[in-house]
Write an enzyme that holds these catalytic residues in place. Structure first.
Site, mmCIF file in Angstrom:
data_model
loop_
_atom_site.group_PDB
_atom_site.id
_atom_site.type_symbol
_atom_site.label_atom_id
_atom_site.label_comp_id
_atom_site.label_asym_id
_atom_site.label_seq_id
_atom_site.Cartn_x
_atom_site.Cartn_y
_atom_site.Cartn_z
ATOM 1 N N CYS A 92 34.602 20.899 -31.885
ATOM 2 C CA CYS A 92 33.587 20.410 -30.945
ATOM 3 C C CYS A 92 32.217 21.023 -31.206
ATOM 4 O O CYS A 92 31.203 20.468 -30.789
ATOM 5 C CB CYS A 92 34.037 20.683 -29.513
ATOM 6 S SG CYS A 92 34.361 22.426 -29.218
ATOM 7 N N HIS B 6 36.367 19.258 -20.557
ATOM 8 C CA HIS B 6 35.179 18.777 -21.276
ATOM 9 C C HIS B 6 35.454 17.304 -21.639
ATOM 10 O O HIS B 6 35.641 16.948 -22.798
ATOM 11 C CB HIS B 6 34.950 19.644 -22.523
ATOM 12 C CG HIS B 6 33.579 19.534 -23.102
ATOM 13 N ND1 HIS B 6 32.591 18.738 -22.555
ATOM 14 C CD2 HIS B 6 33.017 20.113 -24.209
ATOM 15 C CE1 HIS B 6 31.487 18.852 -23.288
ATOM 16 N NE2 HIS B 6 31.729 19.665 -24.292
ATOM 17 N N GLN C 163 33.461 15.285 -24.308
ATOM 18 C CA GLN C 163 33.845 15.706 -25.657
ATOM 19 C C GLN C 163 35.097 14.954 -26.111
ATOM 20 O O GLN C 163 35.161 14.453 -27.239
ATOM 21 C CB GLN C 163 34.097 17.229 -25.652
ATOM 22 C CG GLN C 163 34.505 17.792 -26.980
ATOM 23 C CD GLN C 163 33.377 17.780 -27.995
ATOM 24 O OE1 GLN C 163 32.304 18.299 -27.756
ATOM 25 N NE2 GLN C 163 33.609 17.173 -29.151
ATOM 26 N N ASP D 261 38.531 25.054 -31.604
ATOM 27 C CA ASP D 261 37.361 25.398 -30.782
ATOM 28 C C ASP D 261 37.258 26.929 -30.814
ATOM 29 O O ASP D 261 38.191 27.617 -31.254
ATOM 30 C CB ASP D 261 37.582 24.870 -29.339
ATOM 31 C CG ASP D 261 36.419 25.183 -28.402
ATOM 32 O OD1 ASP D 261 35.303 25.461 -28.888
ATOM 33 O OD2 ASP D 261 36.638 25.153 -27.160
ATOM 34 N N ARG E 260 26.860 20.754 -16.089
ATOM 35 C CA ARG E 260 27.657 21.740 -16.836
ATOM 36 C C ARG E 260 27.685 23.013 -16.004
ATOM 37 O O ARG E 260 26.639 23.611 -15.740
ATOM 38 C CB ARG E 260 27.040 22.008 -18.213
ATOM 39 C CG ARG E 260 27.668 23.182 -18.928
ATOM 40 C CD ARG E 260 27.262 23.294 -20.383
ATOM 41 N NE ARG E 260 27.903 22.274 -21.184
ATOM 42 C CZ ARG E 260 27.987 22.304 -22.514
ATOM 43 N NH1 ARG E 260 27.482 23.336 -23.183
ATOM 44 N NH2 ARG E 260 28.583 21.330 -23.169
ATOM 45 N N ARG F 60 29.149 11.985 -29.895
ATOM 46 C CA ARG F 60 28.871 12.390 -28.507
ATOM 47 C C ARG F 60 27.819 11.464 -27.897
ATOM 48 O O ARG F 60 27.929 11.041 -26.743
ATOM 49 C CB ARG F 60 28.338 13.844 -28.463
ATOM 50 C CG ARG F 60 29.286 14.933 -28.933
ATOM 51 C CD ARG F 60 30.466 15.108 -28.003
ATOM 52 N NE ARG F 60 30.062 15.247 -26.617
ATOM 53 C CZ ARG F 60 29.665 16.398 -26.048
ATOM 54 N NH1 ARG F 60 29.666 17.498 -26.745
ATOM 55 N NH2 ARG F 60 29.308 16.433 -24.769
HETATM 56 N N1 NVA Z 1 35.343 26.058 -25.086
HETATM 57 C C1 NVA Z 1 33.925 26.111 -25.368
HETATM 58 C C2 NVA Z 1 33.401 24.758 -25.654
HETATM 59 C C3 NVA Z 1 31.934 24.700 -26.013
HETATM 60 C C4 NVA Z 1 31.462 23.299 -26.255
HETATM 61 C C5 NVA Z 1 33.195 26.740 -24.198
HETATM 62 O O1 NVA Z 1 33.538 26.418 -23.047
HETATM 63 O O2 NVA Z 1 32.313 27.562 -24.412
HETATM 64 N N1 CP Z 2 30.353 20.546 -28.007
HETATM 65 C C1 CP Z 2 29.419 20.837 -27.082
HETATM 66 O O1 CP Z 2 29.576 20.545 -25.902
HETATM 67 O O2 CP Z 2 28.328 21.469 -27.585
HETATM 68 P P1 CP Z 2 27.129 22.074 -26.729
HETATM 69 O O3 CP Z 2 27.647 23.304 -26.037
HETATM 70 O O4 CP Z 2 26.071 22.386 -27.750
HETATM 71 O O5 CP Z 2 26.690 21.049 -25.733
#
Ligand code: NVA
Ligand code: CP
Length: 308
Positions: free
Chosen positions: A267, A133, A136, A227, A106, A295
């Site tokens: 999500c 993502h 997801q 989201d 990540r 997930r």
């Molecule tokens: N769009 C959000 C998704 C978190 C799972 C982010 O990137 O923070």
């Molecule tokens: N939806 C998701 O990726 O959640 P986290 O940021 O908690 O991993």
């Protein structure tokens, strides 16, 4: 007999890395893992987790998925490894892939993820970047498939920022030929290259729509998805985005314009009362916590395909 098909691409950096057959195999495997009708083991395999941003669901669901497969994970916190000191990705990737059997990463830039994949001798999985993502999106379509028998007839409306989550939904929707409508404020449309790619992939053209009007986008939709308005790394933009996204909250009024049996997805994590109200997140139509559970099942399936 159902079995994991080895993916043609050794990495899962984007929904563009998989074919429709591969997605369907992953969703099918995931459902069987969930129903406990499949027992596949990868004893002693190790998944390295490199998370430059916070995570609850992705991190823990990968840890549990790997444990269910008989393997383990190593949480490579950048602050307590040499990653935080700035060791070059090409060195880190070459070393870690000699220890680990796969890496879930990540990070911010998709190009950094690609750099890891270029230098890793083992599969690299996108656990979220600013662009995509994809894990997801697999869980999202698993949740949709559980709900609607012929999920290709579904209309999926995403109301919010044209961000990483929206980009992967669009690409996965294109692969599966599902109608995807994106409603976002002007200036927050999804990445144009993602839209172009998706339009090339769709068999039935005109199934992808982008609008600035949430009401027309949700009309008759079967799935409403949102989201956060400000993603990780955008904290300084929060006040401006809260203002720009006014009118894009999924609330009971917006839900009432969708199909009467529509389900709600998010999500997570959510900013309750910003992009979605409490009453919608906790409503009977919400499948948000099933989605979070899924997930783990899709990642178990994905890992089976990558480690086979
Ligand atoms: N769009 C959000 C998704 C978190 C799972 C982010 O990137 O923070
Ligand atoms: N939806 C998701 O990726 O959640 P986290 O940021 O908690 O991993």
């Amino acid at each position: 007999m159902l079995k994991p098909n080895k993916l043609v691409n050794s990495n899962f950096l984007s929904c563009l890395d998989v074919s429709v057959e591969e997605v369907l195999n992953i969703l099918n495997l995931a459902q069987n893992f969930k129903n406990k009708t499949l027992n596949i083991k990868f004893k002693d395999k190790v998944l390295g987790l490199i998370f430059d941003k916070s995570s609850t669901r992705t991190r823990v669901s990968f840890q549990v998925a790997m444990s269910r497969l008989g393997g383990t994970t190593i949480d490579l916190n950048p602050n307590t490894s040499q990653i935080g000191r700035g060791e070059p990705i090409k060195d880190t990737a070459r070393v870690l892939s000699r220890y680990c059997d796969a890496l879930a990463i990540r990070t911010f830039k998709q190009s950094d993820l690609e750099e890891y994949a270029n230098w890793s001798s083992k599969p690299v999985i996108n656990a979220l970047t600013d662009l995509e993502h994809p894990c997801q999106a697999l869980a999202d379509f698993m949740t949709i498939k559980e709900e609607f028998i012929d999920f290709t007839k579904v209309v999926l409306t995403f109301v919010g920022d044209g961000n990483n989550v929206a980009n992967s939904l669009i690409l996965c929707g294109a692969l599966l030929d599902v109608e995807v409508r994106i409603a976002c404020p002007k200036g927050y449309e999804p990445n144009p290259l993602i839209l172009k790619k998706a339009n090339e992939i769709y068999v039935n053209k005109n199934l992808l729509k982008v609008t600035n009007d949430p009401y027309s986008a949700v009309s008759g939709a079967n799935v409403l998805y949102t989201d956060v308005w400000s993603s990780m790394g955008e904290e300084s933009l929060q006040d401006k985005k809260d203002n720009d996204f006014s009118g894009f909250t999924i609330n009971s009024d917006l839900v009432s314009k969708a199909d009467k049996d529509a389900i709600i997805l998010h999500c997570l994590p959510a900013y309750r009362s910003k992009e979605i109200t409490d009453e919608v997140i906790d409503s009977k139509s919400s499948r948000i916590f099933e989605q979070a559970e899924n997930r783990m099942h899709v990642q178990q399936a994905l890992l089976s395909c990558l480690l086979s």
